[in-house]
Design an enzyme around this catalytic site. Structure first.
Site, PDB file in Angstrom:
ATOM      1  N   GLU A 148      -5.385  -7.561  -0.729  1.00  0.00           N
ATOM      2  CA  GLU A 148      -5.232  -6.096  -0.794  1.00  0.00           C
ATOM      3  C   GLU A 148      -4.747  -5.673  -2.180  1.00  0.00           C
ATOM      4  OE1 GLU A 148      -3.372  -4.323   2.673  1.00  0.00           O
ATOM      5  OE2 GLU A 148      -2.863  -2.538   1.496  1.00  0.00           O
ATOM      6  N   LYS A 164       3.284  -3.254   9.420  1.00  0.00           N
ATOM      7  CA  LYS A 164       2.142  -3.875   8.724  1.00  0.00           C
ATOM      8  C   LYS A 164       2.434  -3.920   7.228  1.00  0.00           C
ATOM      9  CE  LYS A 164      -2.084  -3.927   6.651  1.00  0.00           C
ATOM     10  NZ  LYS A 164      -2.398  -3.689   5.238  1.00  0.00           N
ATOM     11  N   ASP A 205       2.516 -21.000   8.336  1.00  0.00           N
ATOM     12  CA  ASP A 205       1.607 -20.517   9.381  1.00  0.00           C
ATOM     13  C   ASP A 205       1.826 -19.011   9.588  1.00  0.00           C
ATOM     14  OD1 ASP A 205       0.410 -19.865  11.780  1.00  0.00           O
ATOM     15  OD2 ASP A 205       1.023 -21.679  12.821  1.00  0.00           O
ATOM     16  N   HIS A 260      -2.553   3.352  -4.683  1.00  0.00           N
ATOM     17  CA  HIS A 260      -3.494   2.479  -3.995  1.00  0.00           C
ATOM     18  C   HIS A 260      -4.871   2.549  -4.665  1.00  0.00           C
ATOM     19  CE1 HIS A 260      -4.836   0.114  -0.599  1.00  0.00           C
ATOM     20  NE2 HIS A 260      -5.920   0.881  -0.572  1.00  0.00           N
TER      21      HIS A 260
HETATM   22  C1  MEV Z   1      -1.046  -0.528   3.627  1.00  0.00           C
HETATM   23  O1  MEV Z   1      -1.531  -1.841   3.591  1.00  0.00           O
HETATM   24  C2  MEV Z   1       0.376  -0.507   4.112  1.00  0.00           C
HETATM   25  C3  MEV Z   1       0.970   0.900   4.340  1.00  0.00           C
HETATM   26  O2  MEV Z   1       0.131   1.634   5.229  1.00  0.00           O
HETATM   27  C4  MEV Z   1       2.345   0.679   4.934  1.00  0.00           C
HETATM   28  C5  MEV Z   1       3.017   1.950   5.417  1.00  0.00           C
HETATM   29  O3  MEV Z   1       2.313   2.917   5.773  1.00  0.00           O
HETATM   30  O4  MEV Z   1       4.261   1.934   5.462  1.00  0.00           O
HETATM   31  C6  MEV Z   1       1.033   1.651   3.053  1.00  0.00           C
END
Ligand code: MEV
Length: 446
Positions: free
Chosen positions: A85, A280, A296, A393
Site C-alpha cells: 500500500e 485496519k 505469521d 494517499h
Molecule cells: C487505509 O489503508 C487505512 C485508513 O483507512 C485507516 C483509518 O481510516 O484510520 C486510512
C-alpha cells in the site's frame, strides 16, 4: 479453462507451469515468461523459496520499505516494512519524526503467555473426570519432558495444565487448557507437539485407570491445537505530550486537534463500521513489520480482531485521552511473535530485516511492532481529522497511476512537480497525462 488435475504436486516445476499455461493463460508464452521473470538467478536461493510451500511456480514480490527514526523507550530503531500500500511507509516515517521531537514512543510487554488446548468429549461423570485429572496431571507434564527439554533450558515450557468443564456450552465437552512460555520462539510447533503428547497420555492413562468402570472409559480426543487468541501475550505502546506541543496542523489549535482526535477514537470505540477501518489502519503498520520479520500475519490478525471484540462488540484497539493538560494515545494488542525458528533463520530478507532491527528478542520485537501499529494509527487519524486522507494517499498513489499509464521517468518528474500543491485525483492525472502526451506528440517532427 479450469479442469481438475490428478497428481499436480508430483509434476516437475516446468510441467506444472506448462499445465498452468495450457489451461489458464491466454498468451501461454507471455504468461510463462512473467512467471520466470520473477525466478531468482541464484538457483540455490530459488530452491529455498520453492521449498517453503508446495507447488511453487514463481515468487510473489512485495516492496520492502524502511521507516527510520523510531525512538522507542529512548533507543532509535529503523523499521523494515513489507507492504504494497503506497502511503503506509511514508506515514510511518512521518509519525516517527513527529514523535521523535516529543519524547518518542514508550512500549512495554504486559505478558508473554501462549495457549494451547486439547479438546475432548467425555460422556461420563464430571466429578470422576476431575478426580482422575488431579491424579494424572503430573504424568501429562512428565510425558512432555523430552519435547520441552530445550525450551526449559531457556526458562520456557509448559506453565499450567487445567481441565475445563465446558459441558454447559456443548454436551460432554471438556478441555485440557494449557499455558506455555516459548521465549523467543513463536512456538506453534512446540505447543502442538506438547499438546499431542498430552492428549495421547491423557487418553491412555484414562483407559488404564481403575478409577473408572469399563463403560466409563470412553473418551474422544477431538483435536489438539494451539490457540492463536493470546490475550495474555500482550504489549502496550503509547505516546504522550503536553497539549501545547501537539501542533499537528497549522490551521488548528493544539487543543482543538487533541479533542477532535479523541473524538475520532471514541467513534471507533462505539461504532464497529468505523472500528474495523480504524483497526485496519493499525494493522497496516503491524502486518508490514510482522511480514518483514517472517512472522505469521494471519495469526496476528486473528488475535488482534478477537481482542478488539473481547467486550462483546468490536471496538478500537487504541485509546486517546487528555489528563492534566497531557495528551496520551496508546495501543494494547496481543502479539505472539518469534525471532528464532520458522522463517527467521531461513529467509535471507527476514534475517536482514531482523538485523536492521538490531536482532531483537521476541519481547523487543513485540514493542517495535506495536509501536509501528500505533504510529500508523496516529498518522491516519491525524490526516483524517485535519486535511483528509486523500491528499497524502494520492500523492503516494500518483506513481502507481502513472506506471499504469506507462509514463516515462521524465513524465513522472513532470507530474510530481505539477501536483506538488494540488489535490490529486485519478481523473485529473489522466486528463493531464493525455494533454501532456498531445503536446509532446505535436512537438515530434513529422
Ligand atoms: C487505509 O489503508 C487505512 C485508513 O483507512 C485507516 C483509518 O481510516 O484510520 C486510512
Amino acid at each position: 479453462m479450469a479442469t481438475s488435475v490428478n497428481g499436480f504436486s508430483k509434476l516437475t516445476k516446468e510441467q506444472k507451469i506448462a499445465w498452468l499455461a495450457s489451461h489458464h493463460f491466454k498468451d501461454q508464452q507471455a504468461g510463462i515468461e512473467i512467471l520466470k521473470q520473477y525466478w531468482n538467478s541464484d538457483s540455490k536461493l530459488q530452491r529455498l523459496h520453492d521449498e517453503f510451500i508446495e507447488n511453487t511456480v514463481s515468487n510473489f514480490y512485495l516492496p520492502l520499505g524502511i521507516a527510520p527514526n523510531f525512538l522507542i523507550n529512548g533507543k532509535y530503531h529503523t523499521i523494515p516494512m513489507a507492504i504494497e500500500e503506497s502511503s503506509v511507509v511514508a506515514a510511518a516515517g512521518n509519525a516517527a519524526k513527529y514523535w521523535q521531537k516529543r519524547g518518542g514512543f514508550k512500549a512495554e510487554v504486559l505478558g508473554t503467555e501462549k495457549i494451547g488446548q486439547v479438546h475432548l468429549i467425555y460422556p461420563g461423570r464430571t466429578d470422576k473426570l476431575n478426580a482422575f485429572f488431579k491424579m494424572v496431571e503430573p504424568k501429562l507434564n512428565e510425558a512432555t519432558l523430552q519435547i520441552t527439554e530445550n525450551m526449559r533450558k531457556r526458562k520456557g515450557g509448559i506453565t499450567s495444565i487445567t481441565l475445563r468443564d465446558k459441558t454447559v456450552d456443548l454436551q460432554h465437552y471438556y478441555q485440557l487448557h494449557c499455558t506455555f512460555q516459548t521465549q523467543d520462539a513463536m512456538g506453534a510447533n512446540f505447543i502442538n507437539s506438547c499438546l499431542e503428547t498430552i492428549a495421547k497420555t491423557f487418553e491412555s492413562e484414562l483407559k488404564n485407570s481403575d478409577l473408572f468402570d469399563p463403560q466409563e472409559k470412553e473418551v474422544q480426543i477431538v483435536m489438539s491445537i494451539l490457540s492463536n487468541y493470546v490475550p495474555n501475550c500482550r504489549v502496550r505502546a503509547s505516546v504522550s505530550c503536553k497539549i501545547k506541543d501537539l501542533d499537528a496542523d497549522k490551521n488548528m489549535d493544539p487543543l482543538d486537534f487533541a479533542q477532535k482526535f479523541i473524538r475520532a477514537v471514541e467513534i471507533a470505540n462505539i461504532e464497529p463500521h468505523r472500528a474495523v477501518t480504524h483497526n485496519k489502519g493499525i494493522m497496516n503498520g503491524i502486518d508490514a513489520v510482522v511480514l518483514a520479520t517472517g512472522n505469521d500475519f494471519r495469526a496476528i490478525e486473528a488475535a488482534a480482531h478477537a481482542y478488539a471484540a473481547k467486550d462483546g462488540s468490536y471496538k478500537s484497539l487504541s485509546k486517546a485521552s487528555i489528563k492534566d493538560d497531557v495528551f496520551t494515545f496508546s495501543l494494547e494488542i496481543p502479539l505472539a511473535l518469534g525471532t528464532v525458528g520458522g522463517l527467521t533463520n531461513l529467509h535471507p530478507l527476514v534475517k536482514l530485516s531482523l538485523e536492521i532491527l538490531d536482532n531483537p528478542n521476541a519481547q523487543e520485537l513485540m514493542q517495535i511492532v506495536a509501536t509501528a501499529g500505533l504510529a500508523q494509527n496516529f498518522a491516519a487519524i491525524r490526516s483524517l481529522t485535519t486535511e483528509g486522507i486523500q491528499k497524502g494517499h494520492m500523492k503516494m498513489h500518483l506513481l502507481n497511476i502513472l506506471n499504469h499509464l506507462g509514463a516515462t521517468q521524465e513524465q513522472k518528474a513532470y507530474f510530481t512537480t505539477y501536483f506538488k500543491n494540488k489535490t490529486i485525483s485519478h481523473k485529473e492525472v489522466i486528463a493531464e497525462f493525455n494533454a501532456l502526451k498531445e503536446k509532446e506528440d505535436a512537438q515530434v517532427p513529422k
